[in-house]
Enzyme design. Structure first.
Site, mmCIF file in Angstrom:
data_model
loop_
_atom_site.group_PDB
_atom_site.id
_atom_site.type_symbol
_atom_site.label_atom_id
_atom_site.label_comp_id
_atom_site.label_asym_id
_atom_site.label_seq_id
_atom_site.Cartn_x
_atom_site.Cartn_y
_atom_site.Cartn_z
ATOM 1 N N HIS A 96 -20.000 -8.617 -35.970
ATOM 2 C CA HIS A 96 -20.387 -8.272 -34.591
ATOM 3 C C HIS A 96 -19.182 -8.044 -33.676
ATOM 4 C CE1 HIS A 96 -20.052 -12.594 -33.313
ATOM 5 N NE2 HIS A 96 -19.814 -12.031 -32.145
ATOM 6 N N ASP A 146 -22.882 -11.980 -40.968
ATOM 7 C CA ASP A 146 -21.956 -11.606 -39.887
ATOM 8 C C ASP A 146 -20.514 -11.797 -40.372
ATOM 9 O OD1 ASP A 146 -20.934 -10.884 -37.471
ATOM 10 O OD2 ASP A 146 -21.626 -12.660 -36.370
ATOM 11 N N SER A 236 -15.651 -15.624 -31.314
ATOM 12 C CA SER A 236 -16.274 -14.979 -32.465
ATOM 13 C C SER A 236 -15.271 -14.375 -33.421
ATOM 14 C CB SER A 236 -17.190 -13.864 -31.993
ATOM 15 O OG SER A 236 -18.382 -14.431 -31.570
HETATM 16 N N1 ARG Z 1 -20.982 -14.633 -30.241
HETATM 17 C C1 ARG Z 1 -19.879 -15.211 -29.591
HETATM 18 C C2 ARG Z 1 -18.727 -14.223 -29.515
HETATM 19 O O1 ARG Z 1 -18.967 -13.057 -29.680
HETATM 20 C C3 ARG Z 1 -19.463 -16.521 -30.172
HETATM 21 C C4 ARG Z 1 -20.409 -17.535 -29.775
HETATM 22 C C5 ARG Z 1 -20.247 -18.844 -30.385
HETATM 23 N N2 ARG Z 1 -21.175 -19.608 -29.646
HETATM 24 C C6 ARG Z 1 -21.449 -20.858 -29.840
HETATM 25 N N3 ARG Z 1 -22.276 -21.435 -29.026
HETATM 26 N N4 ARG Z 1 -20.909 -21.521 -30.798
HETATM 27 O O2 ARG Z 1 -17.636 -14.543 -29.128
#
Ligand code: ARG
Length: 326
Positions: A96, A146, A236
């Site tokens: 992502h 992912d 992420s």
């Molecule tokens: N999807 C998020 C990003 O793109 C990371 C999120 C991680 N979240 C969590 N609550 N551990 O950076």
């Protein structure tokens, strides 16, 4: 009782060596190796001379040589995702993290620490030539698989401040153990991103803890949850690492993926479980840079650790203990 002098010496050497290992205060934290067995590959080192992610603390300058920041080409000061160096040409990240526009050019920033500082650490920026995302990423709309592999334009200059993470064995089970997440992600839900690379220690939960909260959790995911601590937006793709007690080195066990808010009570963090994608990763490495190799975690005892230690050290010790020219 008669005591075999050789046996006594061996025991003393063993005790001394053990003492030395203990005196090398907190080797686990320093990760200079020194575990029971040695790795055959110089991976998963951390640098410490002497502690957001949510609820974390600042890392030291170049403490984690394995971290990569992913940026748009020409914009090294905005790290939008993290990554982990796994070979001299590949960085592991989340699918992502791939920008919507396929034409968007990316680079990785290595040996970064405090983004705003141009002096405190010498960074290396390398262009990304391929962003390979998993073929069945997000097919069900639940962000499953992912995972992505970045191929770099040139070789990573490996050294003290830049180096690969160790690669996990298949079916590595670390439920109930601590892992560490590092990244430049937000300090809290909708919060600002930090200037300095953060670290936080989290507990690995059984997959069922994530299934209770999120839809479509698979065995290819690693669930983490610790009160008031979490990764957050911007973390992420970044490393979830585990200190292998056998080698005292860090293995990349996860890739930060998603969560409901950040550190919300009852909402675990979901990470991609690297050990479940071993074959996929190895295949992509082979297809892109055939000569590149991961650092296996499989610790191989080396000559260095055979007992008794090398003859010079042995002689010196004997000399100190029993007298002689030394
Ligand atoms: N999807 C998020 C990003 O793109 C990371 C999120 C991680 N979240 C969590 N609550 N551990 O950076």
């Amino acid at each position: 009782m008669r005591v075999n002098p050789m046996w006594t010496l061996n025991t003393m050497v063993a005790v001394l060596l053990q003492g030395a290992a203990m005196a090398d205060a907190d080797t686990s934290e320093r990760s200079l190796g020194g575990g029971q067995v040695r790795n055959n590959c110089n991976c998963g080192r951390i640098n410490k001379s002497g502690g957001r992610i949510v609820g974390g603390s600042n890392t030291l300058v170049n403490e984690y040589p394995l971290i990569a920041g992913i940026v748009n080409r020409g914009m090294p000061d905005f790290i939008f995702c993290g990554g982990t160096i796994i070979t001299e040409r590949h960085v592991l990240t989340a699918a992502h993290c791939k920008p919507e526009r396929s034409s968007q050019l990316l680079s990785v920033v290595l040996a970064e620490h405090k983004v705003s500082s141009k002096t405190e650490s010498k960074t290396t920026i390398i262009d990304v030539t391929q962003f390979i995302i998993h073929e069945v990423y997000n097919k069900t709309g639940n962000s499953e698989n992912d995972i992505a592999l970045l191929v770099l334009a040139s070789q990573i200059p490996l050294g003290k401040n830049i180096g690969p993470a160790c690669f996990p064995k298949a079916n590595l089970n670390i439920v109930g153990q601590k892992v560490r997440v590092i990244g430049w992600g937000a300090l809290h839900t909708n919060g600002p991103q930090p200037d300095v690379l953060q670290k936080v220690d989290l507990d690995v939960q059984p997959t069922s803890a994530c299934s209770k909260v999120y839809k479509g959790i698979t065995e290819g995911q690693l669930c983490t949850y610790t009160l008031r601590k979490d990764s957050c937006q911007g973390d992420s793709g970044g490393p979830v690492i585990w200190r292998d007690p056998g080698t005292n080195r860090y293995t990349v066990v996860g890739i930060v993926s998603y969560g409901y808010g950040c550190a919300e009570p009852g909402a675990p963090g979901v990470n991609t479980k690297v050990s479940a994608y071993r074959d996929w990763i190895l295949q992509k490495i082979q297809q892109t840079v055939p000569g590149a190799a991961i650092c296996p975690t499989n610790a191989i005892p080396t000559e260095e650790w055979k007992f008794p230690p090398d003859p010079i050290a042995y002689y010196y010790l004997h000399c100190v203990l029993y007298g002689g020219i030394c």
